[in-house]
Design an enzyme around this catalytic site. Structure first.
Site, mmCIF file in Angstrom:
data_model
loop_
_atom_site.group_PDB
_atom_site.id
_atom_site.type_symbol
_atom_site.label_atom_id
_atom_site.label_comp_id
_atom_site.label_asym_id
_atom_site.label_seq_id
_atom_site.Cartn_x
_atom_site.Cartn_y
_atom_site.Cartn_z
ATOM 1 N N TYR A 77 0.836 -1.212 0.000
ATOM 2 C CA TYR A 77 0.000 0.000 0.000
ATOM 3 C C TYR A 77 0.865 1.253 0.000
ATOM 4 C CZ TYR A 77 -3.730 3.256 1.132
ATOM 5 O OH TYR A 77 -4.613 4.299 1.088
ATOM 6 N N PHE A 129 -7.377 21.418 -25.451
ATOM 7 C CA PHE A 129 -7.686 19.997 -25.472
ATOM 8 C C PHE A 129 -8.894 19.805 -24.577
ATOM 9 C CE2 PHE A 129 -7.344 15.520 -24.131
ATOM 10 C CZ PHE A 129 -7.512 14.958 -25.389
ATOM 11 N N THR A 130 -9.752 18.872 -24.922
ATOM 12 C CA THR A 130 -11.065 18.739 -24.288
ATOM 13 C C THR A 130 -11.011 18.664 -22.759
ATOM 14 O OG1 THR A 130 -10.883 16.372 -24.761
ATOM 15 C CG2 THR A 130 -12.163 17.716 -26.308
ATOM 16 N N ASP A 220 1.913 19.819 -21.353
ATOM 17 C CA ASP A 220 1.217 18.549 -21.519
ATOM 18 C C ASP A 220 2.157 17.669 -22.340
ATOM 19 O OD1 ASP A 220 -0.275 16.357 -22.242
ATOM 20 O OD2 ASP A 220 -2.064 17.486 -22.826
ATOM 21 N N LYS A 263 -0.198 6.926 -23.548
ATOM 22 C CA LYS A 263 0.269 7.203 -24.918
ATOM 23 C C LYS A 263 1.750 6.871 -25.030
ATOM 24 C CE LYS A 263 -3.669 9.740 -24.684
ATOM 25 N NZ LYS A 263 -4.496 9.899 -23.467
ATOM 26 N N ARG A 387 -13.478 15.192 -34.189
ATOM 27 C CA ARG A 387 -12.776 16.289 -33.519
ATOM 28 C C ARG A 387 -13.242 17.586 -34.190
ATOM 29 N NH1 ARG A 387 -12.117 14.871 -28.865
ATOM 30 N NH2 ARG A 387 -10.205 13.948 -28.097
ATOM 31 N N PHE A 454 -18.818 14.707 -26.424
ATOM 32 C CA PHE A 454 -18.416 13.824 -27.518
ATOM 33 C C PHE A 454 -18.283 12.371 -27.073
ATOM 34 C CE2 PHE A 454 -14.516 15.270 -25.516
ATOM 35 C CZ PHE A 454 -13.678 14.160 -25.519
#
Length: 462
Positions: A77, A129-130, A220, A263, A387, A454
């Protein structure tokens, strides 16, 4: 007689060890699936998808090195050894001394927004970006797009369409004041612009402006190795530098980064934020306990962190990045043969179809990109994503639709998943839909969630 140079073909830098069967379906079956999903590709069942180009988020194929690491998960943990291995690699490859793990990138966005943004603040960035913009808005901030104008023009071939327009940035600072800007947000490559990178020169200029005004600069870095690849390929003076060296230099100009590990790191789950600012780190370490889990696991299993740590080591290898970008380029060049309208230059993670030029007879209120993504799925079982106006959402103050200049369909290539044959099938399907494009009549939205519509909105055909 002079010897002729033989042109050499490109091939993936890996061999296939295990395969996963995928289901073949009929057009009639896909029409039924699309209708049940409200013509939203996010609502399709994955088992009904033939070639899945929806996203590269968590859909990548891990290496044998990463899979072996899963067996070494320390599921304590507190104080897992996998956490410390991951931390070591974040210091080594990103150059950030402090880090906090999260279950995925948007959790890191949430924490950073809660810590740094006050109601009434403005956050300039190189296109929205969303999830990033939503977290900024929920914290009381207003996102301001300061990307160069070329980024909004699909046919423009500027090599660094992800650059920030420094005049726009300076104008915003002058208008609202530096104290109202908690940080400048840079993404690279810029997803919503078609996977477009920023240059190192532009980053240096933005860093200089930020330093002059005492404003923080955050990155980012979700697909940072792709941005590093384009710098190496396109920017003078970086030709002989490695992806690892360029990544380290890029991150050196930022106060902190957030990353969706799903990614670049080629894992199925995971994210983190990292920073040089000890105060921000202490606050983030405290907040992650509230929202994610203890600061040494942040909602992740030990095995996930092990796979992330090993993924960092693999993501900076030139052949891994170049093969990925090579797949995207191959797809784009094949689509060009059929005259399909695309975003240029080709991005690092995806090919973007220009839905406005693809379906010029559809007004934006008829959701051309959403319609196009649905039709491609119906034709072949290839799943992409919208998009455009659906992703842009509504203005939180007026409630009116935002109308982005770009109306795109994204075809994203998961790393190490599909072969050239899969790309050929997708290309031929898109070419067929393009040939039959005048038959597409558009959609009407019949269900809309409050946030990030979306993902869950539903439509009917007109």
């Amino acid at each position: 007689m002079a010897k002729r140079t033989i042109k050499r073909s490109w091939a993936e830098p890996f061999k296939i060890k295990m395969v996963e069967p995928i289901k073949m379906t009929t057009r009639e079956y896909r029409e039924k699936c699309a209708k049940e999903a409200g013509y939203n590709t996010f609502l399709l069942k994955s088992e009904d998808v033939y070639i899945d180009l929806l996203t590269d988020s968590g859909t990548n194929a891990m290496s044998d090195y990463q899979w072996a690491g899963l067996m070494m998960g320390d599921e304590a943990y507190a104080g897992s050894r996998n956490f410390y291995y991951l931390w070591d690699n974040i210091k080594k490859y990103y150059g950030m001394p402090y880090f906090v793990p999260t279950h995925q990138g948007r959790a890191a966005e949430h924490i950073i927004s809660r810590i740094m943004i006050k109601p009434g603040d403005y956050i300039p960035g190189n296109m929205y970006f969303t999830t990033t913009r939503l977290h900024q808005e929920l914290a009381g901030g207003t996102f301001v797009d300061v990307i160069i104008d070329e980024a909004h023009k699909p046919q423009n071939k500027h090599p660094f369409k992800g650059n920030i327009d420094t005049d726009k940035l300076e104008d915003l600072i002058k208008k609202v004041g530096a104290k109202k800007i908690p940080y400048i947000s840079m993404a690279g490559p810029v997803n919503m612009a078609g996977g477009q990178p920023f240059s190192m020169q532009n980053l240096k200029e933005v860093h200089k402006i930020a330093k002059k005004h005492g404003i923080k600069l955050w990155f980012d870095a979700t697909r940072a190795t792709e941005n590093a690849y384009f710098i190496k390929a396109r920017e003078k003076g970086y030709e002989k530098k490695s992806i690892e060296q360029i990544l380290k230099e890029m991150c050196g100009y930022f106060d902190g980064i957030w990353v969706s590990a799903k990614k670049d790191l080629m894992v199925n789950i995971g994210g983190f934020l990292a920073t040089r600012n000890k105060k921000v780190y202490e606050e983030a370490r405290n907040m992650v306990v509230v929202y994610e889990g203890l600061h040494t696991y942040g909602g992740l299993a030990g095995r996930d962190m092990e796979a992330m740590a090993r993924g960092i080591e693999e993501m900076v290898k030139y052949e891994n990045v170049s093969s990925r970008v090579g797949q995207v380029e191959y797809c784009g060049k094949q689509l060009e043969k059929y005259g399909v309208p695309l975003v240029y230059p080709f991005g690092g993670h995806a090919i973007f179809l220009d839905a406005k030029k693809f379906l010029p007879h559809l007004k934006q209120d008829l959701f051309p990109a959403q319609s196009l993504a649905a039709e491609i799925y119906i034709d072949s079982g290839v799943r992409g994503m919208e998009r455009g106006i659906v992703s842009a959402g509504r203005d939180p103050k007026t409630g009116e639709n935002r109308y982005p200049k770009l109306e795109l369909v994204r075809l994203t290539f998961p790393r190490r998943v599909y072969t050239q044959s899969h790309i050929d099938v997708a290309v031929e399907s898109i070419a067929q839909v393009y040939q039959d494009r005048k038959k597409i009549k558009g959609l009407k939205m019949v269900y809309e969630p409050k946030y990030l519509r979306f993902f869950q909105a539903k439509f009917v055909k007109l």
